[in-house]
Design a protein around this motif. Sequence first.
Motif, PDB file in Angstrom:
ATOM      1  N   UNK A  89      57.330 -64.590 162.398  1.00  0.00           N
ATOM      2  CA  UNK A  89      56.184 -65.072 163.175  1.00  0.00           C
ATOM      3  C   UNK A  89      55.158 -63.981 163.441  1.00  0.00           C
ATOM      4  N   UNK A  90      55.567 -62.741 163.325  1.00  0.00           N
ATOM      5  CA  UNK A  90      54.634 -61.632 163.568  1.00  0.00           C
ATOM      6  C   UNK A  90      53.693 -61.484 162.379  1.00  0.00           C
ATOM      7  N   UNK A  91      52.545 -60.873 162.627  1.00  0.00           N
ATOM      8  CA  UNK A  91      51.640 -60.596 161.526  1.00  0.00           C
ATOM      9  C   UNK A  91      52.259 -59.638 160.537  1.00  0.00           C
ATOM     10  N   UNK A  92      53.060 -58.714 161.065  1.00  0.00           N
ATOM     11  CA  UNK A  92      53.800 -57.786 160.200  1.00  0.00           C
ATOM     12  C   UNK A  92      55.217 -57.675 160.740  1.00  0.00           C
ATOM     13  N   UNK A 112      61.653 -65.638 168.496  1.00  0.00           N
ATOM     14  CA  UNK A 112      60.383 -66.117 167.970  1.00  0.00           C
ATOM     15  C   UNK A 112      59.573 -66.846 169.022  1.00  0.00           C
ATOM     16  N   UNK A 113      60.242 -67.683 169.820  1.00  0.00           N
ATOM     17  CA  UNK A 113      59.557 -68.398 170.894  1.00  0.00           C
ATOM     18  C   UNK A 113      59.046 -67.427 171.950  1.00  0.00           C
ATOM     19  N   UNK A 114      59.846 -66.406 172.255  1.00  0.00           N
ATOM     20  CA  UNK A 114      59.417 -65.406 173.235  1.00  0.00           C
ATOM     21  C   UNK A 114      58.165 -64.682 172.752  1.00  0.00           C
ATOM     22  N   UNK A 115      58.141 -64.348 171.461  1.00  0.00           N
ATOM     23  CA  UNK A 115      56.977 -63.656 170.921  1.00  0.00           C
ATOM     24  C   UNK A 115      55.735 -64.544 170.979  1.00  0.00           C
ATOM     25  N   UNK A 154      52.145 -63.814 172.887  1.00  0.00           N
ATOM     26  CA  UNK A 154      50.876 -63.845 172.164  1.00  0.00           C
ATOM     27  C   UNK A 154      49.869 -64.744 172.881  1.00  0.00           C
ATOM     28  N   UNK A 155      50.333 -65.894 173.336  1.00  0.00           N
ATOM     29  CA  UNK A 155      49.448 -66.825 174.030  1.00  0.00           C
ATOM     30  C   UNK A 155      49.050 -66.276 175.402  1.00  0.00           C
ATOM     31  N   UNK A 156      50.013 -65.693 176.096  1.00  0.00           N
ATOM     32  CA  UNK A 156      49.740 -65.187 177.442  1.00  0.00           C
ATOM     33  C   UNK A 156      48.697 -64.093 177.428  1.00  0.00           C
ATOM     34  N   UNK A 157      48.757 -63.222 176.418  1.00  0.00           N
ATOM     35  CA  UNK A 157      47.858 -62.075 176.368  1.00  0.00           C
ATOM     36  C   UNK A 157      46.732 -62.254 175.354  1.00  0.00           C
ATOM     37  N   UNK A 158      46.614 -63.450 174.789  1.00  0.00           N
ATOM     38  CA  UNK A 158      45.558 -63.740 173.809  1.00  0.00           C
ATOM     39  C   UNK A 158      45.586 -62.744 172.654  1.00  0.00           C
ATOM     40  N   UNK A 159      46.766 -62.560 172.109  1.00  0.00           N
ATOM     41  CA  UNK A 159      46.956 -61.661 170.975  1.00  0.00           C
ATOM     42  C   UNK A 159      47.150 -62.497 169.712  1.00  0.00           C
ATOM     43  N   UNK A 160      46.379 -62.215 168.681  1.00  0.00           N
ATOM     44  CA  UNK A 160      46.485 -62.961 167.432  1.00  0.00           C
ATOM     45  C   UNK A 160      47.750 -62.545 166.673  1.00  0.00           C
ATOM     46  N   UNK A 161      48.199 -63.442 165.814  1.00  0.00           N
ATOM     47  CA  UNK A 161      49.374 -63.139 164.988  1.00  0.00           C
ATOM     48  C   UNK A 161      49.148 -61.874 164.174  1.00  0.00           C
ATOM     49  N   UNK A 178      53.071 -56.782 165.611  1.00  0.00           N
ATOM     50  CA  UNK A 178      54.107 -56.177 164.764  1.00  0.00           C
ATOM     51  C   UNK A 178      55.450 -56.385 165.443  1.00  0.00           C
ATOM     52  N   UNK A 179      56.453 -56.801 164.676  1.00  0.00           N
ATOM     53  CA  UNK A 179      57.809 -56.981 165.205  1.00  0.00           C
ATOM     54  C   UNK A 179      58.784 -56.208 164.334  1.00  0.00           C
ATOM     55  N   UNK A 180      59.767 -55.587 164.986  1.00  0.00           N
ATOM     56  CA  UNK A 180      60.766 -54.793 164.267  1.00  0.00           C
ATOM     57  C   UNK A 180      62.154 -55.205 164.737  1.00  0.00           C
ATOM     58  N   UNK A 181      63.052 -55.473 163.801  1.00  0.00           N
ATOM     59  CA  UNK A 181      64.410 -55.875 164.153  1.00  0.00           C
ATOM     60  C   UNK A 181      65.402 -55.532 163.075  1.00  0.00           C
ATOM     61  N   UNK A 182      66.672 -55.800 163.367  1.00  0.00           N
ATOM     62  CA  UNK A 182      67.717 -55.409 162.424  1.00  0.00           C
ATOM     63  C   UNK A 182      68.765 -56.491 162.182  1.00  0.00           C
ATOM     64  N   UNK A 183      68.615 -57.673 162.819  1.00  0.00           N
ATOM     65  CA  UNK A 183      69.693 -58.649 162.656  1.00  0.00           C
ATOM     66  C   UNK A 183      69.159 -60.074 162.609  1.00  0.00           C
TER      67      UNK A 183
END
Length: 268
Positions: free
Chosen positions: A229-232, A197-200, A204-211, A215-220
């Motif tokens: 923390x992702x918008x989706x 979550x902190x990495x994401x 987002x801050x580095x590239x000025x990307x809004x929440x 999109x984040x995808x994971x399995x565990x």
Amino acid sequence: MGGLRHGGGGQDPARRRHREGRGLDRPLTPAPCRLLALDIDGTLLASDKRISGRTLAAIARARAAGVRVVLVTGRRYPAARRVAAIRLGRSRGADPVVHCGFQGEGRLVVASLAADNEMLAGYVDRSGRDRVRVGDLERELPADSIQVMFADRLGRMVDLYPRMVETLGAMARVERTFYPALDMGFVDVLHPEVSKGEALSFLQQRWSVATAETIAIGDNWNDKEMLVRAGRGLVMGNADPALHALGLEVLPTNDQDGVAVAIEKYVL
């Protein structure tokens, strides 16, 4: 004066508001995806540890469209409490290995392993030239050690995880990665401020990307913070069933091109 009564300017105010407001109750168009964060094992990779052709094609199209695609994997940090973690794990019969290298060298330092821990022994063997064996892990712990990891059959790791959390408390972050279908699990001890979550958030801050553009995808379980923390946030169908209780959308499994399905649906 007649024009004021009968022309457009004289239109009934209620009717004009109705016309101007037409469509305001429709769902807003979602923000376009600019950042796609993917877990690796169990998400991007299928059970055979390969990326399917469909998934590769979908990722290529997303990148061509200007989407930043990043791999977010739970790794390694120098924790002052690593010796305490090693001792605690051993007191519960768990074998530790230590990942080292501030610059991403990926050295794996290990002492002796239990004869019946075939899973961890296989993990260590696959490290090849990056593997370093020592006589006493606590005494010979490298200065650049950044993660203590335990791995074994699922039952042992399910038992170890809460004991690590309770004992180490706020001194460290303890992450779990469980694979019930494979009867295997991992417990990682990291710095308390390190997570996917902190990495994401950093990206987002580095590239000025809004929440909303993420999109984040994971399995565990070590993906949980990143997903919320992702918008989706999207959960793989092969994830621990308990993870589905987060209420996030569940994709097909990693063997059913779940990542490709998500990209085709929400990115392209």
